[in-house]
Design an enzyme around this catalytic site. Structure first.
Site, PDB file in Angstrom:
ATOM      1  N   HIS A 120      84.554  27.575  23.378  1.00 21.49           N
ATOM      2  CA  HIS A 120      85.368  28.774  23.149  1.00 21.49           C
ATOM      3  C   HIS A 120      84.709  29.627  22.063  1.00 21.49           C
ATOM      4  O   HIS A 120      84.125  29.095  21.119  1.00 21.49           O
ATOM      5  CB  HIS A 120      86.796  28.389  22.743  1.00 21.49           C
ATOM      6  CG  HIS A 120      87.705  29.571  22.751  1.00 21.49           C
ATOM      7  ND1 HIS A 120      87.772  30.452  21.698  1.00 21.49           N
ATOM      8  CD2 HIS A 120      88.556  30.050  23.700  1.00 21.49           C
ATOM      9  CE1 HIS A 120      88.626  31.420  22.006  1.00 21.49           C
ATOM     10  NE2 HIS A 120      89.118  31.196  23.212  1.00 21.49           N
ATOM     11  N   GLY A 160      92.402  38.505  21.995  1.00 23.75           N
ATOM     12  CA  GLY A 160      93.421  38.746  20.973  1.00 23.75           C
ATOM     13  C   GLY A 160      93.461  40.175  20.465  1.00 23.75           C
ATOM     14  O   GLY A 160      94.096  40.455  19.451  1.00 23.75           O
ATOM     15  N   LYS A 181      95.649  27.442  21.276  1.00 25.14           N
ATOM     16  CA  LYS A 181      94.937  27.568  19.990  1.00 25.14           C
ATOM     17  C   LYS A 181      95.726  26.815  18.899  1.00 25.14           C
ATOM     18  O   LYS A 181      96.327  25.781  19.188  1.00 25.14           O
ATOM     19  CB  LYS A 181      94.694  29.042  19.663  1.00 25.14           C
ATOM     20  CG  LYS A 181      93.996  29.773  20.829  1.00 25.14           C
ATOM     21  CD  LYS A 181      93.508  31.141  20.491  1.00 25.14           C
ATOM     22  CE  LYS A 181      92.864  31.773  21.726  1.00 25.14           C
ATOM     23  NZ  LYS A 181      92.284  33.080  21.473  1.00 25.14           N
ATOM     24  N   GLU A 236      85.829  31.073  19.598  1.00 25.38           N
ATOM     25  CA  GLU A 236      86.259  30.760  18.223  1.00 25.38           C
ATOM     26  C   GLU A 236      85.559  29.513  17.703  1.00 25.38           C
ATOM     27  O   GLU A 236      85.280  29.400  16.506  1.00 25.38           O
ATOM     28  CB  GLU A 236      87.795  30.628  18.192  1.00 25.38           C
ATOM     29  CG  GLU A 236      88.459  31.995  18.307  1.00 25.38           C
ATOM     30  CD  GLU A 236      89.758  32.022  19.094  1.00 25.38           C
ATOM     31  OE1 GLU A 236      90.409  30.977  19.230  1.00 25.38           O
ATOM     32  OE2 GLU A 236      90.112  33.118  19.592  1.00 25.38           O
ATOM     33  N   SER A 295      93.091  38.972  26.516  1.00 29.10           N
ATOM     34  CA  SER A 295      94.237  39.877  26.606  1.00 29.10           C
ATOM     35  C   SER A 295      94.813  40.001  28.016  1.00 29.10           C
ATOM     36  O   SER A 295      95.242  41.084  28.421  1.00 29.10           O
ATOM     37  CB  SER A 295      93.880  41.254  26.030  1.00 29.10           C
ATOM     38  OG  SER A 295      93.493  41.131  24.670  1.00 29.10           O
TER      39      SER A 295
HETATM   40  P1  13P Z   1      94.136  36.233  24.293  1.00 28.33           P
HETATM   41  O1  13P Z   1      94.745  36.036  25.663  1.00 28.33           O
HETATM   42  O2  13P Z   1      95.105  36.058  23.180  1.00 28.33           O
HETATM   43  O3  13P Z   1      93.306  37.468  24.212  1.00 28.33           O
HETATM   44  O4  13P Z   1      93.087  34.998  24.108  1.00 28.33           O
HETATM   45  C1  13P Z   1      92.179  34.715  25.100  1.00 28.33           C
HETATM   46  C2  13P Z   1      91.532  33.427  24.794  1.00 28.33           C
HETATM   47  O5  13P Z   1      90.793  33.305  23.835  1.00 28.33           O
HETATM   48  C3  13P Z   1      91.822  32.295  25.686  1.00 28.33           C
HETATM   49  O6  13P Z   1      90.950  31.230  25.445  1.00 28.33           O
END
Ligand code: 13P
Length: 248
Positions: free
Chosen positions: A94, A172, A11, A96, A211
């Site tokens: 993704h 996350g 990220k 996001e 996670s």
């Molecule tokens: P986390 O492992 O921080 O939950 O993030 C997952 C993710 O969005 C991977 O693309």
């Protein structure tokens, strides 16, 4: 037998110094990894990652890709540019990108097509919001996200792609989907693809993301339709990431 793939999604994190340190740590411990391993870096650090990973077994790629090859698209990075730095993977869709940057299913499908056109392996992310799970429409949402790609590129395109099921409520948050919850959606995805092409369904790697850490990766990767993980937070520390790479 499908191989396990563990891909880190860094990220918007890292600096020259921390990335050097992180990759040094990963390379030092990678020999007993059970999985294939890759990292998806912020664009600007891809040349650094390329230099450090040259000649190693760790793959690398980007976190998105432009649907266009070149032209007046300020701020974008294209497939040919990623090829210039020998990227293997490009994450597309993704959550996001979908939620914070307004990418629609059709945008994701176009990015998926752009990645394939330039020989990159797309890592196609799908997944539902918490309220969608609570409404009982997880399968509908994931289906819609997959259909956009299948309609544009055909189901055969998935044979050389990776799918990542990432429930948005697990990203996350420290709240992992249980192995069974994840397996149910993975089995649904594979079953949906199998109705169109059984061979593709058998071949496509479906990763779980949300996670994942060294403590839960074993159980997740032991599920029959979970072929590895897409890792956010835990991919930023060599020790944590390696623990996941050794799982399965
Ligand atoms: P986390 O492992 O921080 O939950 O993030 C997952 C993710 O969005 C991977 O693309």
């Amino acid at each position: 037998m499908r191989r396990i793939l563990v891909a880190g999604n860094w990220k918007l994190n890292g600096s020259t110094e921390t990335i050097k340190e992180l990759l040094k740590g990963i390379l030092a411990g990678i020999s007993d990894a059970k999985a294939d391993v890759a990292v998806c870096a912020p664009y600007i650090y891809i040349p650094l990652v390329q230099d450090i990973l040259a000649g190693t077994e760790v793959g690398y790629g980007s976190q998105s890709i432009s649907e266009n090859d070149s032209g007046a698209f300020t701020g974008e990075i294209s497939g040919p540019m990623l090829n210039d730095f020998a990227c293997k993977y490009a994450i597309v869709g993704h959550s996001e990108r979908r939620s914070l940057f307004c990418e629609k299913d059709t945008d994701t499908a176009n990015k998926f097509a752009a990645a394939r056109k330039h020989g990159l392996t797309p890592i196609l992310c799908v997944g539902e919001l918490l309220e969608e799970r609570e409404q009982g429409i997880t399968e509908e949402v994931v289906s819609r996200q997959l259909d956009a790609v299948i309609e544009l590129e055909g189901v055969e395109a998935l044979a050389d792609a990776v799918i990542a099921y990432e429930p948005v409520w697990a990203i996350g948050t420290g709240k992992t989907a249980s192995p069974q919850q994840a397996q149910d959606v993975h089995a649904f995805i594979r079953g949906k693809i199998a109705k169109l092409n059984a061979e593709v369904a058998e071949k496509v790697q479906i990763l779980y993301g949300g996670s994942v850490n060294g403590g839960n990766a074993d159980e997740l990767f032991a599920m029959p339709d979970i072929d590895g993980g897409l890792i956010g937070g835990a991919s930023l520390k060599a020790e944590d990431f390696l623990a996941i790479c050794k799982a399965g």
